[in-house]
Design a protein around this motif. Structure first.
Motif, PDB file in Angstrom:
ATOM      1  N   GLU A 144       0.818  -1.215   0.000  1.00  0.00           N
ATOM      2  CA  GLU A 144       0.000   0.000   0.000  1.00  0.00           C
ATOM      3  C   GLU A 144       0.851   1.264   0.000  1.00  0.00           C
ATOM      4  N   ARG A 145       1.945   1.280   0.766  1.00  0.00           N
ATOM      5  CA  ARG A 145       2.787   2.483   0.844  1.00  0.00           C
ATOM      6  C   ARG A 145       3.342   2.836  -0.524  1.00  0.00           C
ATOM      7  N   ASN A 146       3.870   1.856  -1.220  1.00  0.00           N
ATOM      8  CA  ASN A 146       4.456   2.150  -2.523  1.00  0.00           C
ATOM      9  C   ASN A 146       3.401   2.465  -3.570  1.00  0.00           C
ATOM     10  N   ARG A 147       2.290   1.745  -3.563  1.00  0.00           N
ATOM     11  CA  ARG A 147       1.238   2.052  -4.539  1.00  0.00           C
ATOM     12  C   ARG A 147       0.749   3.480  -4.366  1.00  0.00           C
ATOM     13  N   GLY A 148       0.666   3.929  -3.118  1.00  0.00           N
ATOM     14  CA  GLY A 148       0.263   5.307  -2.859  1.00  0.00           C
ATOM     15  C   GLY A 148       1.262   6.311  -3.404  1.00  0.00           C
ATOM     16  N   ARG A 149       2.541   6.009  -3.281  1.00  0.00           N
ATOM     17  CA  ARG A 149       3.570   6.909  -3.819  1.00  0.00           C
ATOM     18  C   ARG A 149       3.518   6.940  -5.343  1.00  0.00           C
ATOM     19  N   TYR A 150       3.359   5.789  -5.963  1.00  0.00           N
ATOM     20  CA  TYR A 150       3.279   5.755  -7.421  1.00  0.00           C
ATOM     21  C   TYR A 150       2.103   6.601  -7.922  1.00  0.00           C
ATOM     22  N   ASP A 151       0.940   6.439  -7.276  1.00  0.00           N
ATOM     23  CA  ASP A 151      -0.250   7.190  -7.684  1.00  0.00           C
ATOM     24  C   ASP A 151      -0.054   8.694  -7.476  1.00  0.00           C
ATOM     25  N   CYS A 152       0.589   9.048  -6.375  1.00  0.00           N
ATOM     26  CA  CYS A 152       0.774  10.459  -6.032  1.00  0.00           C
ATOM     27  C   CYS A 152       1.628  11.193  -7.052  1.00  0.00           C
ATOM     28  N   TYR A 153       2.676  10.538  -7.556  1.00  0.00           N
ATOM     29  CA  TYR A 153       3.644  11.220  -8.415  1.00  0.00           C
ATOM     30  C   TYR A 153       3.529  10.858  -9.892  1.00  0.00           C
ATOM     31  N   ALA A 154       2.572  10.008 -10.244  1.00  0.00           N
ATOM     32  CA  ALA A 154       2.473   9.553 -11.640  1.00  0.00           C
ATOM     33  C   ALA A 154       2.240  10.699 -12.608  1.00  0.00           C
ATOM     34  N   THR A 155       1.411  11.643 -12.216  1.00  0.00           N
ATOM     35  CA  THR A 155       1.138  12.778 -13.108  1.00  0.00           C
ATOM     36  C   THR A 155       2.332  13.707 -13.205  1.00  0.00           C
ATOM     37  N   ARG A 156       2.957  13.990 -12.073  1.00  0.00           N
ATOM     38  CA  ARG A 156       4.092  14.924 -12.068  1.00  0.00           C
ATOM     39  C   ARG A 156       5.236  14.420 -12.945  1.00  0.00           C
ATOM     40  N   TYR A 157       5.530  13.130 -12.881  1.00  0.00           N
ATOM     41  CA  TYR A 157       6.670  12.591 -13.616  1.00  0.00           C
ATOM     42  C   TYR A 157       6.265  11.816 -14.864  1.00  0.00           C
ATOM     43  N   ALA A 158       4.961  11.751 -15.136  1.00  0.00           N
ATOM     44  CA  ALA A 158       4.436  11.098 -16.351  1.00  0.00           C
ATOM     45  C   ALA A 158       4.946   9.672 -16.482  1.00  0.00           C
ATOM     46  N   ASN A 159       5.074   9.006 -15.342  1.00  0.00           N
ATOM     47  CA  ASN A 159       5.584   7.635 -15.365  1.00  0.00           C
ATOM     48  C   ASN A 159       5.203   6.944 -14.062  1.00  0.00           C
ATOM     49  N   TYR A 160       4.371   5.913 -14.157  1.00  0.00           N
ATOM     50  CA  TYR A 160       3.970   5.172 -12.962  1.00  0.00           C
ATOM     51  C   TYR A 160       5.169   4.389 -12.430  1.00  0.00           C
ATOM     52  N   GLY A 161       5.428   4.559 -11.146  1.00  0.00           N
ATOM     53  CA  GLY A 161       6.586   3.914 -10.522  1.00  0.00           C
ATOM     54  C   GLY A 161       7.637   4.900 -10.079  1.00  0.00           C
ATOM     55  N   VAL A 162       7.534   6.157 -10.540  1.00  0.00           N
ATOM     56  CA  VAL A 162       8.463   7.210 -10.113  1.00  0.00           C
ATOM     57  C   VAL A 162       7.870   7.901  -8.884  1.00  0.00           C
ATOM     58  N   GLY A 168      14.294  13.589  -0.222  1.00  0.00           N
ATOM     59  CA  GLY A 168      14.529  14.445  -1.378  1.00  0.00           C
ATOM     60  C   GLY A 168      15.028  13.799  -2.645  1.00  0.00           C
ATOM     61  N   ALA A 169      15.132  12.463  -2.688  1.00  0.00           N
ATOM     62  CA  ALA A 169      15.541  11.811  -3.932  1.00  0.00           C
ATOM     63  C   ALA A 169      14.326  11.549  -4.812  1.00  0.00           C
ATOM     64  N   VAL A 170      14.563  11.499  -6.124  1.00  0.00           N
ATOM     65  CA  VAL A 170      13.548  11.034  -7.068  1.00  0.00           C
ATOM     66  C   VAL A 170      13.977   9.645  -7.521  1.00  0.00           C
ATOM     67  N   CYS A 171      13.124   8.657  -7.255  1.00  0.00           N
ATOM     68  CA  CYS A 171      13.481   7.266  -7.522  1.00  0.00           C
ATOM     69  C   CYS A 171      12.442   6.619  -8.429  1.00  0.00           C
ATOM     70  N   ARG A 172      12.781   5.444  -8.918  1.00  0.00           N
ATOM     71  CA  ARG A 172      11.884   4.720  -9.806  1.00  0.00           C
ATOM     72  C   ARG A 172      11.937   3.228  -9.518  1.00  0.00           C
ATOM     73  N   HIS A 173      10.760   2.608  -9.514  1.00  0.00           N
ATOM     74  CA  HIS A 173      10.640   1.162  -9.520  1.00  0.00           C
ATOM     75  C   HIS A 173      10.107   0.742 -10.884  1.00  0.00           C
ATOM     76  N   HIS A 174      10.431  -0.483 -11.308  1.00  0.00           N
ATOM     77  CA  HIS A 174      10.266  -0.863 -12.706  1.00  0.00           C
ATOM     78  C   HIS A 174       9.375  -2.080 -12.893  1.00  0.00           C
ATOM     79  N   SER A 175       8.626  -2.071 -13.990  1.00  0.00           N
ATOM     80  CA  SER A 175       7.915  -3.276 -14.391  1.00  0.00           C
ATOM     81  C   SER A 175       8.895  -4.197 -15.117  1.00  0.00           C
ATOM     82  N   ARG A 176       8.610  -5.484 -15.086  1.00  0.00           N
ATOM     83  CA  ARG A 176       9.434  -6.440 -15.820  1.00  0.00           C
ATOM     84  C   ARG A 176       9.362  -6.163 -17.326  1.00  0.00           C
ATOM     85  N   ALA A 177       8.179  -5.714 -17.780  1.00  0.00           N
ATOM     86  CA  ALA A 177       8.015  -5.434 -19.209  1.00  0.00           C
ATOM     87  C   ALA A 177       8.925  -4.286 -19.642  1.00  0.00           C
ATOM     88  N   TRP A 178       9.041  -3.231 -18.814  1.00  0.00           N
ATOM     89  CA  TRP A 178       9.905  -2.118 -19.182  1.00  0.00           C
ATOM     90  C   TRP A 178      11.371  -2.554 -19.205  1.00  0.00           C
TER      91      TRP A 178
END
Length: 224
Positions: A144-162, A168-178
């Motif tokens: 839940e914690r990570n899904r909430g972060r992905y949803d919160c920043y998806a629009t700002r960074y135009a990429n789900y998982g960022v 203060g870091a900007v990080c990314r988690h990745h799908s296997r497909a990507w």
């Protein structure tokens, strides 16, 4: 790289305090000569370089965008060779300079698709045909914690998982497909799923991928 894709001030500030935890799996390197030219791209303070040396590899280069990380690495491991990347992702060497490149927890620090593609293209350039890329990074998490972060920043960074971390870091988690798309220029040899503590003390699911740069068959005719 853009500021979000290099984040040098953040890593300089964090250089003295962060601990990196992605494990090296030595059996994946058994096919390499101990004299193989190995680049640890995004080496941080040299933790993986030190482990490679313990396993007998002696032609090692560590590189990082953060001058403070490189300074710490040189202090901790004065016998090893480290260099600061001045114009990432470019590496100042000829094509096909390395037998192997390690990319440990680097993509998570490079949020944009385009920047990741440029980085992988540069690593492909500097690897010898038949050389290996050993990638270790973080997958999309399903808690839940990570899904909430992905949803919160998806629009700002135009990429789900960022997402942005509390410090203060900007990080990314990745799908296997990507990741499969990112490595489409390589032959994937094997993968393994791992659990790793993150640099801020959480437990996350990661993936390690061992890939090989294809050997292009010669098109020349027989010598007569």
């Amino acid at each position: 790289m853009s500021d979000a894709d290099s984040q040098i001030p953040y890593w300089d500030a964090a250089a003295a305090t962060k601990t990196f935890t992605h494990p090296l799996h030595p059996p994946w390197l058994d096919g390499l000569s101990r004299r193989a030219a190995i680049l640890d791209y995004g080496c941080g303070y040299g933790r993986t370089m030190e482990e490679l040396e313990r396993h007998g590899f002696d032609n090692l280069t560590g590189a990082d965008t953060s001058p403070a990380m490189i300074e710490r690495a040189r202090h901790l491991h004065p016998a090893l060779h480290f260099t600061t990347l001045d114009a990432p992702p470019a590496w100042p060497s000829p094509r096909a300079a390395f037998d192997a490149v390690l990319l440990f927890a680097v993509l998570t620090c490079v949020p944009a698709d385009a920047a990741q593609l440029r980085l992988i293209a540069e690593l492909h350039r500097i690897l010898k045909p038949g050389g290996i890329l050993y990638l270790s990074d973080l997958l999309l998490q399903d808690d839940e914690r990570n899904r909430g972060r992905y949803d919160c920043y998806a629009t700002r960074y135009a990429n789900y998982g960022v997402f942005e971390t509390d410090d203060g870091a900007v990080c990314r988690h990745h799908s296997r497909a990507w990741l499969a798309t990112l490595l489409s220029g390589f032959e994937t040899l094997t993968t393994r799923t791992i659990t790793v503590p993150t640099m801020n003390g959480h437990e996350s699911t990661g993936i390690q991928i061992l890939a090989r740069k294809p050997v292009v068959p010669s098109t020349a005719g027989p010598v007569r």
